[in-house]
Design an enzyme around this catalytic site. Structure first.
Site, PDB file in Angstrom:
ATOM      1  N   CYS A   1       2.764   0.976  -4.525  1.00 48.27           N
ATOM      2  CA  CYS A   1       2.077  -0.413  -4.592  1.00 48.27           C
ATOM      3  C   CYS A   1       1.818  -0.804  -5.589  1.00 48.27           C
ATOM      4  CB  CYS A   1       0.941  -0.454  -3.610  1.00 48.27           C
ATOM      5  SG  CYS A   1      -0.172   0.064  -3.590  1.00 48.27           S
TER       6      CYS A   1
ATOM      7  N   ILE B   1      -4.085   4.432   0.433  1.00 51.24           N
ATOM      8  CA  ILE B   1      -4.590   4.988   1.953  1.00 51.24           C
ATOM      9  C   ILE B   1      -5.672   5.516   2.174  1.00 51.24           C
ATOM     10  CG2 ILE B   1      -3.888   6.210   3.837  1.00 51.24           C
ATOM     11  CD1 ILE B   1      -0.870   5.226   2.966  1.00 51.24           C
TER      12      ILE B   1
ATOM     13  N   PHE C   1       0.769  -1.005   0.206  1.00 48.12           N
ATOM     14  CA  PHE C   1      -0.021   0.402  -0.228  1.00 48.12           C
ATOM     15  C   PHE C   1       1.123   1.189  -0.511  1.00 48.12           C
ATOM     16  CE2 PHE C   1       0.987  -0.933   5.120  1.00 48.12           C
ATOM     17  CZ  PHE C   1       1.266   0.304   5.172  1.00 48.12           C
ATOM     18  N   CYS C   2       0.269   2.606  -0.550  1.00 46.30           N
ATOM     19  CA  CYS C   2       1.116   3.573  -0.703  1.00 46.30           C
ATOM     20  C   CYS C   2      -0.393   4.809  -0.159  1.00 46.30           C
ATOM     21  CB  CYS C   2       1.739   3.533  -1.982  1.00 46.30           C
ATOM     22  SG  CYS C   2       0.884   3.264  -3.486  1.00 46.30           S
ATOM     23  N   THR C   3       0.218   6.282  -0.931  1.00 48.00           N
ATOM     24  CA  THR C   3      -0.805   6.795  -0.643  1.00 48.00           C
ATOM     25  C   THR C   3      -1.964   6.800  -1.945  1.00 48.00           C
ATOM     26  OG1 THR C   3       0.966   8.780  -0.536  1.00 48.00           O
ATOM     27  CG2 THR C   3      -1.311   9.088  -0.344  1.00 48.00           C
TER      28      THR C   3
END
Length: 251
Positions: A189, A211, A182-184
């Site tokens: 990701c 996210i 996961f990432c922003t």
């Protein structure tokens, strides 16, 4: 009152005319009074834009009329003022730098799970097959320090291009587990998940929309802290609101 709409979106798709597209994108975004950044590369588009709602949605409709960007999904948030000071449209070698040219997401995405599935797995601590779930944060260390999923793996990356080396050092720790990168907003990701699969890890997923999309569905469930964003708001909480006092002052 929040009158500024903020949109973040990306797509990995082949763009052979990035320099020509840059000029038309800049002209159209400027015409709609938008601020922010659009990155273009042969591998795709990555944008962060802010403006009044109707002009920004009109611009996105114009962009989606290009078949390469049809159905382009965006993460939304609101603020009292634009969190950008100017408009920039840039052509880059990669829309998110990994320095690993063999990874080409436009040729095919890694499997993704949506926010509802991620929350269900986190509620249980297991995926639907009963395997242990590992949330892998692919962001830079300073971003992680603002907030991340509870118990997430953090390799203290200095930059995203450090990810391949970090995986080589830690791949054995992930074997036999279901890994959710996961990432922003999803872009890092996605590349990370493809790289992990090519490195031989079988049960790897990306958190679709990152996210910010998770916040839209699940709020702060299983997430501690705030999400760092690369604009003048600095962070967003689970309601996608900037920290009090973090919005830019009116010029």
């Amino acid at each position: 009152m929040d009158t500024t709409l903020n949109l973040a979106a990306y797509r990995f798709v082949r763009i052979a005319d990035a320099r020509e597209l840059r000029d038309s994108l800049f002209s159209e975004a400027q015409r709609h009074g938008l601020l922010g950044t659009v990155l273009l590369a042969e591998e795709g588009i990555n944008l962060f834009l802010a403006g009044a709602e109707d002009p920004l949605r009109s611009f996105m409709d114009w962009l989606r009329a290009d078949t390469r960007f049809r159905g382009l999904e965006a993460k939304e948030s609101w603020s009292a003022r634009p969190p950008f000071r100017r408009l920039r449209v840039k052509v880059k070698r990669e829309i998110i730098r990994m320095d690993h040219p063999a990874i080409r997401p436009a040729a095919g995405r890694a499997p993704a799970i949506d926010a509802a599935t991620a929350k269900r797995w986190l509620d249980r601590g297991r995926d639907d097959e009963g395997r242990e779930v590992v949330m892998l944060d692919t962001r830079n260390a300073f971003e992680v320090d603002y907030g991340t999923f509870e118990g997430a793996v953090d390799w203290r990356l200095g930059r995203f291009s450090d990810f391949p080396a970090a995986l080589r050092a830690h791949a054995a720790e992930l074997q036999g587990k279901t890994v959710v990168s996961f990432c922003t907003g999803g872009i890092r990701c996605e590349k990370a998940a493809i790289y992990m699969r090519e490195a031989g890890l079988r049960d790897v997923w990306q958190l679709d929309g990152g996210i910010l999309k998770y916040f839209e569905y699940a709020g702060g469930a299983h997430f501690a802290g705030e999400c760092f964003v690369f604009d003048e708001r600095e962070t967003l909480d689970a309601a996608r609101r900037p920290r009090v006092g973090a919005e830019p002052e009116t010029p």
